[in-house]
Design a protein around this motif. Structure first.
Motif, mmCIF file in Angstrom:
data_model
loop_
_atom_site.group_PDB
_atom_site.id
_atom_site.type_symbol
_atom_site.label_atom_id
_atom_site.label_comp_id
_atom_site.label_asym_id
_atom_site.label_seq_id
_atom_site.Cartn_x
_atom_site.Cartn_y
_atom_site.Cartn_z
ATOM 1 N N HIS A 50 0.816 -1.212 0.000
ATOM 2 C CA HIS A 50 0.000 0.000 0.000
ATOM 3 C C HIS A 50 0.851 1.264 0.000
ATOM 4 O O HIS A 50 0.377 2.332 -0.348
ATOM 5 N N LYS A 51 2.115 1.145 0.353
ATOM 6 C CA LYS A 51 2.991 2.315 0.360
ATOM 7 C C LYS A 51 3.382 2.738 -1.055
ATOM 8 O O LYS A 51 3.690 3.902 -1.299
ATOM 9 N N LEU A 52 3.389 1.813 -1.988
ATOM 10 C CA LEU A 52 3.756 2.146 -3.372
ATOM 11 C C LEU A 52 2.813 3.183 -3.963
ATOM 12 O O LEU A 52 3.261 4.134 -4.605
ATOM 13 N N PHE A 56 5.988 5.821 -1.900
ATOM 14 C CA PHE A 56 7.160 5.383 -1.152
ATOM 15 C C PHE A 56 7.897 4.287 -1.906
ATOM 16 O O PHE A 56 7.321 3.289 -2.298
ATOM 17 N N GLU A 57 9.187 4.496 -2.095
ATOM 18 C CA GLU A 57 10.028 3.511 -2.764
ATOM 19 C C GLU A 57 10.426 2.435 -1.756
ATOM 20 O O GLU A 57 10.786 2.747 -0.618
ATOM 21 N N PRO A 58 10.372 1.167 -2.154
ATOM 22 C CA PRO A 58 10.745 0.107 -1.216
ATOM 23 C C PRO A 58 12.246 0.095 -0.928
ATOM 24 O O PRO A 58 13.056 0.339 -1.821
ATOM 25 N N HIS A 59 12.582 -0.144 0.324
ATOM 26 C CA HIS A 59 13.968 -0.291 0.760
ATOM 27 C C HIS A 59 14.055 -1.555 1.597
ATOM 28 O O HIS A 59 13.186 -1.803 2.444
ATOM 29 N N ILE A 60 15.078 -2.341 1.375
ATOM 30 C CA ILE A 60 15.286 -3.545 2.167
ATOM 31 C C ILE A 60 15.707 -3.125 3.570
ATOM 32 O O ILE A 60 16.593 -2.289 3.741
ATOM 33 N N THR A 61 15.046 -3.700 4.578
ATOM 34 C CA THR A 61 15.366 -3.390 5.971
ATOM 35 C C THR A 61 15.861 -4.658 6.668
ATOM 36 O O THR A 61 15.780 -5.754 6.119
#
Length: 104
Positions: A50-52, A56-61
């Motif tokens: 839902h952040k896309l 918001f760009e995905p970042h590996i955490t």
């Protein structure tokens, strides 16, 4: 939560149900604040397709959880090994789907 250059948007829930409260507290208020205050980076937290649609760009955490039970710890470690490539692949596809120009 905020440090020198990043605002961290988090919401852990409440006992009552409020329509769209999660998005208001995690994203929209944080975005408004970051823009108004000139905050360099807004981190909306891990997970969530839902952040896309909110830009918001995905970042590996990374997680720093420690599991005390050896059997559970081993099972989770095995699952994470299997899941890792799928998550990386999803992050690449998701980034490519965003409408932002790349500087590379």
């Amino acid at each position: 939560l905020m440090d020198g250059s990043t605002l961290y948007g988090r919401y852990w829930g409440c006992l009552a149900e409020f329509d769209r409260l999660h998005f208001e507290t995690c994203f929209y208020q944080g975005m408004d604040f970051a823009i108004a205050e000139g905050v360099q980076r807004f981190d909306a937290g891990a997970q969530g397709e839902h952040k896309l649609v909110r830009g918001f760009e995905p970042h590996i955490t990374h997680s720093w959880h420690y599991l005390c039970h050896p059997g559970l710890r081993d099972a989770v470690a095995d699952f994470l090994l299997q899941e890792r490539e799928g998550v990386r692949g999803w992050a690449i596809e998701a980034r490519d789907a965003l409408p932002y120009r790349r500087g590379d």
